[in-house]
Design a protein around this motif. Structure first.
Motif, PDB file in Angstrom:
ATOM      1  N   SER A  70      51.947  21.959  33.105  1.00 19.20           N
ATOM      2  CA  SER A  70      52.075  21.709  34.700  1.00 19.20           C
ATOM      3  C   SER A  70      53.341  20.629  35.058  1.00 19.20           C
ATOM      4  O   SER A  70      53.865  19.824  34.213  1.00 19.20           O
ATOM      5  N   GLY A  71      53.530  20.807  36.241  1.00 20.69           N
ATOM      6  CA  GLY A  71      54.254  19.743  36.706  1.00 20.69           C
ATOM      7  C   GLY A  71      54.003  18.348  36.591  1.00 20.69           C
ATOM      8  O   GLY A  71      54.815  17.456  36.385  1.00 20.69           O
ATOM      9  N   ASP A  72      52.613  18.236  36.735  1.00 24.54           N
ATOM     10  CA  ASP A  72      52.128  16.943  36.669  1.00 24.54           C
ATOM     11  C   ASP A  72      52.205  16.333  35.074  1.00 24.54           C
ATOM     12  O   ASP A  72      52.447  15.128  35.007  1.00 24.54           O
ATOM     13  N   GLN A  73      52.307  17.289  34.278  1.00 28.36           N
ATOM     14  CA  GLN A  73      52.134  16.913  32.759  1.00 28.36           C
ATOM     15  C   GLN A  73      53.646  16.489  32.557  1.00 28.36           C
ATOM     16  O   GLN A  73      53.860  15.486  31.762  1.00 28.36           O
ATOM     17  N   GLY A  81      58.232  10.586  33.015  1.00 24.74           N
ATOM     18  CA  GLY A  81      58.076   9.488  33.959  1.00 24.74           C
ATOM     19  C   GLY A  81      58.514   9.730  35.306  1.00 24.74           C
ATOM     20  O   GLY A  81      59.452  10.469  35.646  1.00 24.74           O
ATOM     21  N   ALA A  82      57.911   8.973  36.425  1.00 23.58           N
ATOM     22  CA  ALA A  82      57.984   9.716  37.670  1.00 23.58           C
ATOM     23  C   ALA A  82      59.687   9.248  38.284  1.00 23.58           C
ATOM     24  O   ALA A  82      60.277   9.911  39.151  1.00 23.58           O
ATOM     25  N   GLU A  83      59.934   8.175  37.611  1.00 22.43           N
ATOM     26  CA  GLU A  83      61.457   7.562  37.870  1.00 22.43           C
ATOM     27  C   GLU A  83      62.386   8.757  37.614  1.00 22.43           C
ATOM     28  O   GLU A  83      63.393   8.921  38.382  1.00 22.43           O
ATOM     29  N   ASN A  84      62.344   9.266  36.504  1.00 20.14           N
ATOM     30  CA  ASN A  84      63.290  10.263  35.715  1.00 20.14           C
ATOM     31  C   ASN A  84      63.288  11.636  36.734  1.00 20.14           C
ATOM     32  O   ASN A  84      64.293  12.246  36.909  1.00 20.14           O
ATOM     33  N   ILE A  85      61.904  11.707  37.270  1.00 17.70           N
ATOM     34  CA  ILE A  85      61.787  13.091  37.964  1.00 17.70           C
ATOM     35  C   ILE A  85      62.357  13.005  39.292  1.00 17.70           C
ATOM     36  O   ILE A  85      63.241  13.808  39.942  1.00 17.70           O
ATOM     37  N   ALA A  86      62.243  11.614  39.754  1.00 13.62           N
ATOM     38  CA  ALA A  86      62.773  11.458  41.300  1.00 13.62           C
ATOM     39  C   ALA A  86      64.377  11.504  40.943  1.00 13.62           C
ATOM     40  O   ALA A  86      64.971  11.919  41.919  1.00 13.62           O
ATOM     41  N   GLN A  87      64.842  10.996  39.990  1.00 15.84           N
ATOM     42  CA  GLN A  87      66.422  11.079  39.868  1.00 15.84           C
ATOM     43  C   GLN A  87      66.714  12.409  39.760  1.00 15.84           C
ATOM     44  O   GLN A  87      67.756  12.769  40.291  1.00 15.84           O
ATOM     45  N   ILE A  88      66.254  13.233  38.929  1.00 11.03           N
ATOM     46  CA  ILE A  88      66.516  14.852  38.772  1.00 11.03           C
ATOM     47  C   ILE A  88      66.341  15.612  40.189  1.00 11.03           C
ATOM     48  O   ILE A  88      67.340  16.219  40.498  1.00 11.03           O
ATOM     49  N   ALA A  89      65.294  15.043  40.855  1.00 12.24           N
ATOM     50  CA  ALA A  89      65.122  15.738  42.242  1.00 12.24           C
ATOM     51  C   ALA A  89      66.183  15.528  42.984  1.00 12.24           C
ATOM     52  O   ALA A  89      66.714  16.305  43.707  1.00 12.24           O
TER      53      ALA A  89
END
Length: 138
Positions: free
Chosen positions: A71-74, A80-88
């Motif tokens: 899942s996206g949550d996994q 890490g939320a910070e890495n996901i935010a940067q990718i987003a």
């Protein structure tokens, strides 16, 4: 149609159904490739995912059988939320769309980069990523 052409079509098609604007898809794929490099290559990324509790899923992606979903949550928890935010931000997406997109992309890319159920040596991986980038971005 070659294996990389098929992967590119599958990945872009699956992301297109989630987004109103198809432009950021290539950016998300580019971010995945950057993520692999940032983690110290495919082995480093696989180790990071396994350490976060995704060992069974990762084993299925590398193995020759069916890929177990994630899942996206996994993915957000693993990377890490910070890495996901940067990718987003790089892809012009909201964080939840980026994590969902990564949840679809990573199993497919890892499966494609490990066709014999083995993690390739760095030189072979670099060649595979370069070919994938060339097929997707011309």
């Amino acid at each position: 149609m070659g294996l990389l052409d098929q992967l590119a079509g599958q990945v872009l098609g699956s992301l297109g159904s989630q987004q109103q604007d198809p432009v950021p898809q290539g950016d998300l794929l580019n971010s995945v490739m950057g993520l692999i490099n940032q983690a110290g290559g495919l082995p480093g990324l696989l180790q990071q995912l396994q350490a976060s509790g995704l060992g069974d899923q990762v084993a299925s992606w590398v193995g020759t059988g069916a890929n177990q979903p994630v899942s996206g949550d996994q993915i957000r928890d693993a990377l890490g939320a910070e890495n996901i935010a940067q990718i987003a931000q790089q892809a012009g997406l909201q964080s939840e769309h980026a994590s969902t997109g990564l949840a679809q992309l990573l199993p497919q890319i890892i499966d494609t980069l490990t066709p014999d159920g083995q993690v390739p040596q760095n030189e072979l991986l670099t060649q595979g990523l370069s070919l994938l980038r060339g097929k997707l971005f011309g």
